[in-house]
Design a protein around this motif. Structure first.
Motif, short mmCIF file in Angstrom:
data_model
loop_
_atom_site.label_atom_id
_atom_site.label_comp_id
_atom_site.label_asym_id
_atom_site.label_seq_id
_atom_site.Cartn_x
_atom_site.Cartn_y
_atom_site.Cartn_z
N ASP A 161 0.84 -1.19 0.00
CA ASP A 161 0.00 0.00 0.00
C ASP A 161 0.88 1.25 0.00
N VAL A 162 0.45 2.26 -0.74
CA VAL A 162 1.24 3.47 -0.96
C VAL A 162 1.04 4.45 0.19
N VAL A 163 2.13 5.06 0.63
CA VAL A 163 2.12 6.06 1.69
C VAL A 163 2.41 7.42 1.07
N LEU A 164 1.46 8.36 1.19
CA LEU A 164 1.62 9.70 0.64
C LEU A 164 1.54 10.72 1.77
N PRO A 165 2.67 11.18 2.28
CA PRO A 165 2.65 12.17 3.36
C PRO A 165 2.29 13.55 2.85
N ILE A 166 1.53 14.28 3.66
CA ILE A 166 1.17 15.67 3.34
C ILE A 166 1.39 16.50 4.60
N GLY A 185 -1.21 18.58 9.26
CA GLY A 185 -0.60 17.50 8.50
C GLY A 185 -1.50 16.29 8.35
N ALA A 186 -1.14 15.43 7.40
CA ALA A 186 -1.92 14.23 7.11
C ALA A 186 -1.04 13.23 6.37
N VAL A 187 -1.48 11.98 6.37
CA VAL A 187 -0.86 10.92 5.58
C VAL A 187 -1.98 10.17 4.87
N SER A 192 0.24 23.47 12.87
CA SER A 192 1.64 23.34 12.45
C SER A 192 2.37 22.19 13.12
N SER A 193 1.66 21.13 13.44
CA SER A 193 2.35 19.96 13.99
C SER A 193 3.05 19.16 12.90
N ASN A 194 2.61 19.35 11.63
CA ASN A 194 3.25 18.70 10.47
C ASN A 194 3.31 17.19 10.62
N PHE A 195 2.19 16.60 11.02
CA PHE A 195 2.03 15.15 11.06
C PHE A 195 2.28 14.59 9.67
N GLY A 196 3.20 13.65 9.56
CA GLY A 196 3.59 13.12 8.26
C GLY A 196 4.88 13.68 7.73
N THR A 197 5.57 14.51 8.52
CA THR A 197 6.86 15.03 8.09
C THR A 197 7.82 13.91 7.75
N SER A 198 7.79 12.84 8.52
CA SER A 198 8.63 11.67 8.24
C SER A 198 7.79 10.42 8.41
N THR A 199 8.09 9.39 7.64
CA THR A 199 7.36 8.12 7.71
C THR A 199 8.32 6.97 7.45
N ALA A 200 8.02 5.82 8.05
CA ALA A 200 8.82 4.61 7.83
C ALA A 200 7.93 3.39 7.99
N THR A 201 8.30 2.30 7.32
CA THR A 201 7.49 1.08 7.30
C THR A 201 8.30 -0.11 7.80
N ALA A 202 7.70 -0.92 8.67
CA ALA A 202 8.29 -2.20 9.10
C ALA A 202 7.22 -2.95 9.89
N ASP A 203 7.33 -4.29 9.91
CA ASP A 203 6.43 -5.10 10.76
C ASP A 203 7.08 -5.18 12.14
N LEU A 204 6.82 -4.17 12.96
CA LEU A 204 7.52 -4.05 14.24
C LEU A 204 7.11 -5.11 15.24
N ASN A 205 5.81 -5.43 15.29
CA ASN A 205 5.36 -6.44 16.26
C ASN A 205 5.30 -7.84 15.67
N ARG A 206 5.75 -7.99 14.44
CA ARG A 206 5.95 -9.28 13.78
C ARG A 206 4.69 -10.14 13.78
N ASP A 207 3.58 -9.48 13.44
CA ASP A 207 2.30 -10.20 13.34
C ASP A 207 1.89 -10.46 11.91
N GLU A 218 1.30 25.29 -0.05
CA GLU A 218 2.16 24.70 0.97
C GLU A 218 1.55 23.49 1.67
N GLY A 219 1.02 22.56 0.89
CA GLY A 219 0.61 21.28 1.46
C GLY A 219 1.78 20.31 1.54
N TRP A 220 2.74 20.44 0.60
CA TRP A 220 3.97 19.62 0.57
C TRP A 220 3.66 18.13 0.43
N LEU A 221 2.77 17.79 -0.48
CA LEU A 221 2.51 16.38 -0.77
C LEU A 221 3.82 15.71 -1.20
N GLY A 222 4.11 14.57 -0.58
CA GLY A 222 5.35 13.86 -0.84
C GLY A 222 6.43 14.15 0.17
#
Length: 471
Positions: free
Chosen positions: A43-48, A60-62, A95-110, A459-463
């Motif tokens: 699934d695609v992650v598009l930060p805004i 902010g949004a993702v 101005s919390s800028n939720f989505g400024t950075s994002t990362a993907t991993a199966d952290l809880n290994r489910d 200034e949405g900064w999609l991507g």
């Protein structure tokens, strides 16, 4: 296109070709696509990070576009994550800028990929980091990761990896004042194993972080950067200074952004660093137009005095020509696009001039090789590449962010390219389909705030912001 709306973009600009040591860093990485609902399609992650929401400015949004046999579409299954969303524990703030950075991993290994989301302006500008946990219904529940005792734009960048149980699952968080590593085991109720907090730094940090196993011992190695100094083009590259028993500062080379992957298919993860600024004194530090540095992993990991391989646009086989302020190396991804077992290096140069069009941007792919120096067979994309649904314009900043992942399960990874300055800095993300030997512009698509049903004036900064607080 439009004006720079944030004063920090000017304050942190270049002075005589070197970095002014002022202003915060911003997002440098975007999450690779992940299978958040376990249906077999990524699934695609598009930060805004600059998205408006009602009366709140830029909380902010993702946006998640769920994959299928037909790929992804804005008209199909789509999820918008904000601090307002049910299950999201991040506070609602301007101005919390939720989505400024994002990362993907199966952290809880489910078996479900999880999504880590940084909001460096959240928590009254101290920053927050949220993990949204994957499930059969997608990303529906989240928890906040612990914060350091000092405060300073926590969540400017995040990295996540899960190479095994327990402490082999890790999240690394960059901020202005220090770096934090959270180790597993993780649970979807918010549990974690341990937290290692780096010392508070004497100057503002770049905030970029990365994780990879350089010596193939099964435990992740941590990468971050020292504080920004005006006498060198980039910050010092640090390996295992947070979250490991012993760390080091690499003696040769510097930069602002790191990515990891096995570029020569020898089983050891390699470290790739982008150093995009043109040096003040040519020949002393850095390269004209920017550079990419490569340290090879080995049974000994990456040694402190190892000399990196240097790649520029003047390297044989790499398209283009090194020119002042190209910002070659401002964005990085390391992934196997041609499926030959050796990961390729994807390099963004968002200020590259194409023809007479300034700062329109170019993305270059440097294929991995089992033997010999890199550069041969390099190729590039820009918005005038036939098939790309746009045209080159001044200050489009194509290549501000890059990532890749297979979203239709055909075995051929799609390439995602952010153009942060498009449409009054609302941004755009281009998706280039995977091909038999490389991604292709034919059939490529572009996502905009309008197409996602989230229009705003500017200034949405999609991507994502990319390195625009620095370059």
């Amino acid at each position: 296109m439009g004006r720079w709306g944030a004063a920090a973009l000017v304050a942190a600009g270049l002075i005589a070709g070197t970095l002014a040591p002022a202003g915060p860093a911003a997002a440098v990485h975007g999450a690779v696509p992940g299978d958040f609902d376990g249906d077999g399609y990524r699934d695609v992650v598009l930060p805004i990070p600059g998205a408006d929401n009602g009366d709140n400015a830029r909380p902010g949004a993702v946006v998640i576009l769920y994959g299928s046999a037909n790929g992804v579409s804005t008209a199909s299954r789509r999820q918008v994550l904000t601090a307002y969303s049910a299950g999201v524990p991040a506070p609602v703030e301007n101005s919390s800028n939720f989505g400024t950075s994002t990362a993907t991993a199966d952290l809880n290994r489910d078996g479900y990929a999880d999504l880590v989301i940084g909001a460096p302006g959240g928590g009254s500008n101290t920053g927050t980091v949220t993990v949204m946990w994957g499930s059969s219904s997608g990303l529906r529940k989240g928890s906040l990761l612990p914060k350091p005792s000092y405060n300073g734009l926590y969540g400017e960048d995040v990295a996540a990896i899960s190479t095994g149980p327990g402490a082999k699952a890790q999240v690394m968080v960059g901020g202005e004042d220090g770096t934090v590593v959270i180790k597993g085991p993780f649970t979807s109720s918010g549990g974690y194993g341990s937290v290692t907090q780096g010392e508070r730094e004497e100057g503002p940090l770049v905030g970029s972080v990365a994780l990879g196993d350089f010596n193939r011992d099964g435990m992740p190695d941590q990468v971050d950067f020292g504080w920004r100094r005006p006498e060198i083009t980039g910050s010092q590259v640090r390996v295992n200074q947070t979250g490991a028993a012993a760390g080091s500062v690499l003696e040769k080379g510097n930069g602002f952004i790191a990515a990891t992957g096995d570029v020569n298919a020898d089983g050891y993860t390699d470290l790739v660093v982008g150093d995009p600024l043109t040096p003040f004194t040519p020949g002393v530090d850095g390269e004209l137009g920017g550079r990419v540095l490569l340290w090879r992993g080995s049974a000994s990991g990456i040694t402190t005095d190892a000399a990196p391989e240097v790649i520029t646009q003047d390297t044989p086989g790499v398209p283009g020509t090194s020119e002042k302020q190209d910002t070659f190396g401002a964005a990085l991804a390391v992934t196997d696009l041609n499926r030959d077992g050796a990961a390729d290096i994807v390099v963004g140069a968002p200020y590259e001039t194409v023809g007479e069009v300034r700062r329109t941007g170019v993305v270059t792919v440097i294929p991995g090789r089992r033997t010999g120096p890199l550069g041969a067979g390099g190729y590039s994309f820009h918005q005038n590449t036939p098939g790309v649904p746009s045209v080159n314009e001044t200050r489009d900043c194509f290549g501000a962010t890059v990532s890749a992942g297979d979203v239709n399960r055909d075995g051929r990874p799609e390439l995602f390219i952010g153009a942060a300055c498009e449409n009054h800095y609302n941004g755009a993300v281009f998706m280039l389909p995977g091909g038999d030997t490389r991604p292709t512009a034919t059939g490529s698509r572009v996502f905009t705030l309008d197409s996602l049903g989230m229009p705003q004036w500017y200034e949405g900064w999609l991507g994502g912001f990319g390195l625009f607080w620095i370059i």
